[in-house]
Every structure is written in C-alpha cells, then in structure tokens.
Design an enzyme around this catalytic site. Sequence first.
Site, PDB file in Angstrom:
ATOM      1  N   PRO A 122      59.772  57.877-141.598  1.00  0.00           N
ATOM      2  CG  PRO A 122      61.307  56.207-141.875  1.00  0.00           C
ATOM      3  CD  PRO A 122      60.639  57.295-142.611  1.00  0.00           C
ATOM      4  CD  GLU A 123      58.933  63.697-139.195  1.00  0.00           C
ATOM      5  OE1 GLU A 123      59.088  64.454-138.239  1.00  0.00           O
ATOM      6  OE2 GLU A 123      58.119  63.911-140.107  1.00  0.00           O
ATOM      7  NE  ARG A 153      70.712  80.274-139.946  1.00  0.00           N
ATOM      8  CZ  ARG A 153      70.660  78.951-139.991  1.00  0.00           C
ATOM      9  NH1 ARG A 153      70.439  78.259-138.898  1.00  0.00           N
ATOM     10  NH2 ARG A 153      70.815  78.318-141.131  1.00  0.00           N
ATOM     11  CG  HIS A 160      60.689  47.418-152.958  1.00  0.00           C
ATOM     12  ND1 HIS A 160      61.385  47.707-154.110  1.00  0.00           N
ATOM     13  CD2 HIS A 160      59.396  47.633-153.262  1.00  0.00           C
ATOM     14  CE1 HIS A 160      60.544  48.097-155.057  1.00  0.00           C
ATOM     15  NE2 HIS A 160      59.330  48.056-154.550  1.00  0.00           N
ATOM     16  NE  ARG A 197      60.356  58.118-152.556  1.00  0.00           N
ATOM     17  CZ  ARG A 197      59.970  59.344-152.246  1.00  0.00           C
ATOM     18  NH1 ARG A 197      59.124  59.544-151.258  1.00  0.00           N
ATOM     19  NH2 ARG A 197      60.428  60.374-152.908  1.00  0.00           N
TER      20      ARG A 197
END
Length: 292
Positions: free
Chosen positions: A2-3, A166, A104, A123
């Site tokens: 999931p983004e 950077r 789960h 997970r």
Amino acid sequence: MPELPEVETVRRGLAPVLEGQRIGKVTVRRRKLRRELPGDFEVRLEGRRVRCLDRRGKYLLVRLEGGDVWLTHLGMSGRMVIETGAARLKPGEFHHPSPAAGRHDHVIVRLESGARIVFNDPRRFGLMDVVSEEALEDHPLLRDMGPEPLGNTFSPAHLLARCQGRRRAIKEILLDQKTVAGIGNIYASEALWRARIHPMLPGARMDSGKAAALVGAIRDVLEEAISAGGSSLRDYRKADGNLGYFQHVFSVYDRDGEPCPRHECSGKIERIRQGGRSSFLCPLCQALPGGP
DNA sequence: CGATACACCTGTGTGC
DNA sequence: TGCACACAGGTGTATC
C-alpha cells in the site's frame, strides 16, 4: 503494497460502510503489530460513532464523534476486508453470524449495521493507534511528514529545496516521507521514469526544470493509480469485500528486461539496487547527464 | 548529514 | 518433494 493510491482506495471503499455508523464490539486477536496497540484501543472505539474518513500520506484516519482519531498504517501486507452478513458464506450455508477469523486477522471491528471490518496483515508491519484530534498533528508518526503530493503545498520549489546540496540520490529523497507524503517504492520508480530522471541522480544535480517535471509526474502517476483503484473498487467489493489490492499496469516497476514503453525509445528496462531496494529504469530515456 | 545494516514478520518463487 | 535462499508494496533505529 500500500502506497498512497492504495490507501486512498481503501479509504474510499470503507467510507460508505463506516461513516455515520456506531462502532460495536472491537476484537483484537494480536496486540503486537509493528508496535503494541494501546491498552485502551478497544475502549476508545467501542460505542463511538464515525464522523468521516481521511488520509494523511499512507495513514488512514477514521475520525470519531467526540474528538478521537483511529489511525491505521497498512505496512507492507495490510488489508481491510469488509464482511457483510453474506461474506465468507460457503454455498449451502444459510446463516453464519460469526465466521471463523482468518489466519492473519488481527483486528475485527463490528458495526451497528452488522458489517465487520477486518484488518488482515500477514507480515505485521502495519500499526494502529487512537489519538485525540488535538494530538494528531503532533503525533510522532505524522509530525515530520512532508506535504500531500496532490495538495497545493507540494511544489517544484519545495522539492528542489529538499534536494539542494545533497549527494543523496533523488529516489531516496522521494522515498523519505519528509519530502512528500505517500510515495513508496513502486511510484518512486514510476514517477522518475515519467519525468525522465535517473533514480541515482544526486539531489544537488536537480534543477527547477527537473523538479517541475517530477512534481508533475508524481501527481499524474498517483492520480491515475487512484482512478484505477476506484474503477476496480466496485468489482472488489462485489467479489469479496477485500480492499487494498487492485490491478494497475506499471510502466517500469518489476519489468526489468522488457522494452521501455516509451514509443520513441528503444531502451530495455533495468533493475538496480538502491539502499537495499529495487529501482527500475530505462537507461536510455533516463540517462544520467554525463554518466555512463 | 549520508550510506549501510539490521530489525520487525510471513509468504512466494526459484534453483538445486 | 525438500530445502536453502532471495526477495517483497514500509519504516524506525543503530553504527560507522
């Protein structure tokens, strides 16, 4: 998985089921996810009515009447499953008021309507919390998060400022949630390909043109993915109430060895490693300036 | 500050 | 078929 687009899809799928509903029994089958659920988690949800659903980056925010916010992060493998009365019924079964919990299923939230929301996460990198509205902005998980990519504070100037001076690679800067909220490993590669920027380009070598292209690419990619999720929402809810997974065709992600989908390009997609994670790119249209 | 490693977990695919 | 290993959409911390 999931983004931002997937979390947004989950939000849109859950909203009609949750909004206005009073929460009934909350069952926690496993307290320790990525972090321990707060001791008063169930108490603070039970009996409360849901005001509305929001999203901040990859966090799902369920705002409750009375001023608390139920916060969920899906981690890598988290899903929300909507179970109505008929869900998980096998053919021939007439009534099954409390279907056995799946392997789960860590948190089960029953609603006044009889529907149940099941948080399933193999997970266990996901997490949940409950905080007051006032404390939300200062919540350690949200405090340092960058602007919403689809909002108007996310600008080329902001992105460029994050890159200035950077040496860190642009892809890693994008994955840092302080730069912009909600970009993960898939959409970082996808957006960089669209903007024709090499994932290893050092931040310091960004310029305003590249920043503008990248901001546009991020917006486009996320909006398209949200649309794809939206169009599959109806099907998923019809199928099994499972929210959070949908088919979206990626241009480069997990396509190493395939031809670059850009018409005028004859490149072949490569996979490289950055910070222990895979990046996908076309070495021709995303060439590093001056690079090999 | 940056790069890297690792920690938290389970599931899946691959090669032997 | 079994086994070892690599790898997976995320993020927080520690260490050099």
